[in-house]
Design a protein around this motif. Structure first.
Motif, short mmCIF file in Angstrom:
data_model
loop_
_atom_site.label_atom_id
_atom_site.label_comp_id
_atom_site.label_asym_id
_atom_site.label_seq_id
_atom_site.Cartn_x
_atom_site.Cartn_y
_atom_site.Cartn_z
N ALA A 67 25.67 -11.29 -11.12
CA ALA A 67 25.32 -12.28 -12.14
C ALA A 67 25.54 -13.69 -11.62
O ALA A 67 24.77 -14.60 -11.94
CB ALA A 67 26.17 -12.05 -13.39
N LEU A 68 26.57 -13.90 -10.79
CA LEU A 68 26.85 -15.22 -10.24
C LEU A 68 25.72 -15.69 -9.34
O LEU A 68 25.25 -16.83 -9.45
CB LEU A 68 28.17 -15.20 -9.47
N ALA A 69 25.27 -14.80 -8.43
CA ALA A 69 24.18 -15.17 -7.53
C ALA A 69 22.91 -15.45 -8.31
O ALA A 69 22.18 -16.42 -8.03
CB ALA A 69 23.95 -14.05 -6.51
N PHE A 70 22.62 -14.61 -9.31
CA PHE A 70 21.44 -14.82 -10.12
C PHE A 70 21.50 -16.17 -10.83
O PHE A 70 20.54 -16.94 -10.82
CB PHE A 70 21.31 -13.69 -11.15
N ASN A 71 22.62 -16.45 -11.45
CA ASN A 71 22.76 -17.71 -12.20
C ASN A 71 22.69 -18.92 -11.28
O ASN A 71 22.14 -19.96 -11.66
CB ASN A 71 24.07 -17.71 -12.99
N LEU A 72 23.25 -18.81 -10.09
CA LEU A 72 23.22 -19.93 -9.15
C LEU A 72 21.79 -20.30 -8.79
O LEU A 72 21.38 -21.46 -8.88
CB LEU A 72 24.02 -19.59 -7.90
N VAL A 73 21.00 -19.29 -8.39
CA VAL A 73 19.62 -19.55 -8.01
C VAL A 73 18.80 -19.98 -9.23
O VAL A 73 17.94 -20.85 -9.16
CB VAL A 73 19.01 -18.30 -7.34
N LYS A 74 19.10 -19.36 -10.37
CA LYS A 74 18.38 -19.69 -11.60
C LYS A 74 18.56 -21.16 -11.96
O LYS A 74 17.59 -21.87 -12.25
CB LYS A 74 18.88 -18.81 -12.74
N TRP A 75 19.80 -21.65 -11.91
CA TRP A 75 20.06 -23.04 -12.28
C TRP A 75 19.49 -24.01 -11.25
O TRP A 75 19.04 -25.11 -11.61
CB TRP A 75 21.55 -23.26 -12.47
N MET A 76 19.50 -23.62 -9.98
CA MET A 76 18.88 -24.47 -8.96
C MET A 76 17.38 -24.61 -9.23
O MET A 76 16.82 -25.71 -9.15
CB MET A 76 19.11 -23.87 -7.56
N GLY A 77 16.73 -23.49 -9.54
CA GLY A 77 15.30 -23.53 -9.83
C GLY A 77 15.00 -24.33 -11.08
O GLY A 77 14.06 -25.13 -11.12
N ALA A 78 15.80 -24.13 -12.13
CA ALA A 78 15.58 -24.87 -13.38
C ALA A 78 15.75 -26.37 -13.17
O ALA A 78 14.96 -27.18 -13.66
CB ALA A 78 16.55 -24.36 -14.44
N ALA A 79 16.80 -26.74 -12.41
CA ALA A 79 17.05 -28.16 -12.16
C ALA A 79 15.90 -28.79 -11.38
O ALA A 79 15.48 -29.93 -11.66
CB ALA A 79 18.37 -28.33 -11.39
N TYR A 80 15.36 -28.05 -10.41
CA TYR A 80 14.26 -28.59 -9.60
C TYR A 80 13.01 -28.79 -10.45
O TYR A 80 12.32 -29.82 -10.36
CB TYR A 80 13.97 -27.66 -8.43
N LEU A 81 12.70 -27.82 -11.31
CA LEU A 81 11.52 -27.94 -12.17
C LEU A 81 11.66 -29.11 -13.14
O LEU A 81 10.71 -29.88 -13.36
CB LEU A 81 11.30 -26.64 -12.94
N ILE A 82 12.84 -29.26 -13.73
CA ILE A 82 13.06 -30.36 -14.66
C ILE A 82 12.99 -31.70 -13.93
O ILE A 82 12.45 -32.68 -14.44
CB ILE A 82 14.41 -30.18 -15.37
N TYR A 83 13.50 -31.73 -12.69
CA TYR A 83 13.41 -32.95 -11.88
C TYR A 83 11.94 -33.32 -11.65
O TYR A 83 11.55 -34.49 -11.79
CB TYR A 83 14.12 -32.74 -10.55
N LEU A 84 11.10 -32.32 -11.29
CA LEU A 84 9.68 -32.59 -11.09
C LEU A 84 9.05 -33.12 -12.37
O LEU A 84 8.22 -34.04 -12.35
CB LEU A 84 8.96 -31.32 -10.64
N GLY A 85 9.44 -32.54 -13.50
CA GLY A 85 8.89 -32.98 -14.78
C GLY A 85 9.25 -34.41 -15.11
O GLY A 85 8.40 -35.21 -15.51
N ILE A 86 10.52 -34.78 -14.90
CA ILE A 86 10.97 -36.15 -15.18
C ILE A 86 10.26 -37.14 -14.27
O ILE A 86 9.83 -38.22 -14.70
CB ILE A 86 12.50 -36.25 -15.03
N ARG A 87 10.12 -36.75 -12.98
CA ARG A 87 9.46 -37.66 -12.03
C ARG A 87 8.01 -37.89 -12.43
O ARG A 87 7.51 -39.02 -12.34
CB ARG A 87 9.54 -37.07 -10.62
N LEU A 88 7.31 -36.83 -12.86
CA LEU A 88 5.93 -36.99 -13.29
C LEU A 88 5.83 -37.78 -14.59
O LEU A 88 4.92 -38.59 -14.77
CB LEU A 88 5.29 -35.61 -13.48
N TRP A 89 6.75 -37.56 -15.50
CA TRP A 89 6.73 -38.27 -16.78
C TRP A 89 6.84 -39.78 -16.57
O TRP A 89 6.21 -40.57 -17.27
CB TRP A 89 7.86 -37.77 -17.66
#
Length: 203
Positions: A67-89
């Motif tokens: 669960a730790l490995a899953f959550n780590l990669v999950k949050w990294m991916g989520a943060a990157y997508l949100i970063y792309l969204g903010i940059r485009l906005w």
């Protein structure tokens, strides 16, 4: 190899379905032109190869079990997508008439596509759960695995290229400042939505 045609259909539907990669391809096509999409598309396709290779190793099994490995990669991916969204906005409206070569450097687009794919833990679980169903244990694993992975990556290149061509055909409707602003906001919202969805995903 078992039921290759069924795998082909399943992979086609998966790749064709709208997601962060599709949004990136459409955005690159509208912002940088058709040539500016190649780096990102190849980055996403290569990322699929890497994710598939990871899924075939003990690291893939770790992600599936921990669960730790899953959550780590999950949050990294989520943060990157949100970063792309903010940059485009926050980006200025698309100006198609003012495209410049340095804006669409192949290495930048490739890295962005690769990062997008590598930070998506769902891709790992797709390969972990789908591949075993289509591999015949009575035959050589390596050849079957390579065939399925290369098929998936080839579909990424083909289908995303179709998306890019569609975006180029449609960009005549979006040459105004208002149209460019709408594309920015739509793509930004999509990226942030996918990031939020990934952040709340469960195994």
């Amino acid at each position: 190899m078992k039921l290759y045609s069924l795998f082909l259909l399943m992979a086609t539907v998966t790749v064709f379905s709208p997601g962060p990669g599709v949004v990136m391809t459409l955005t690159n096509a509208l912002r940088y032109g058709l040539r500016g999409t190649f780096g990102g598309i190849l980055g996403i396709a290569f990322g699929a190869l890497v994710v598939a290779a990871i899924s075939a190793t003990s690291l893939g099994a770790l992600f599936a079990a921990s669960a730790l490995a899953f959550n780590l990669v999950k949050w990294m991916g989520a943060a990157y997508l949100i970063y792309l969204g903010i940059r485009l906005w926050r980006a200025p409206p698309f100006q198609f008439a003012e495209q410049s070569a340095h804006q669409a450097r192949f290495s930048q687009r490739f890295f962005a596509g690769l990062t997008l794919q590598l930070t998506n833990p769902k891709a790992i679980f797709f390969f972990l759960s789908v591949f075993p169903q289509f591999i015949d244990p009575q035959q050589g694993y390596s050849m079957q695995f390579a065939t399925l992975v290369l098929t998936y990556s080839a579909l990424v290149v083909f289908i995303h290229s179709l998306y890019a061509i569609f975006a180029q055909r449609a960009k005549g409707w979006l040459v105004s400042v208002r149209g460019g602003r709408i594309i920015n906001k739509f793509a930004a919202t999509a990226f942030m939505f996918f990031g939020a969805a990934l952040a709340t995903a469960k195994r």
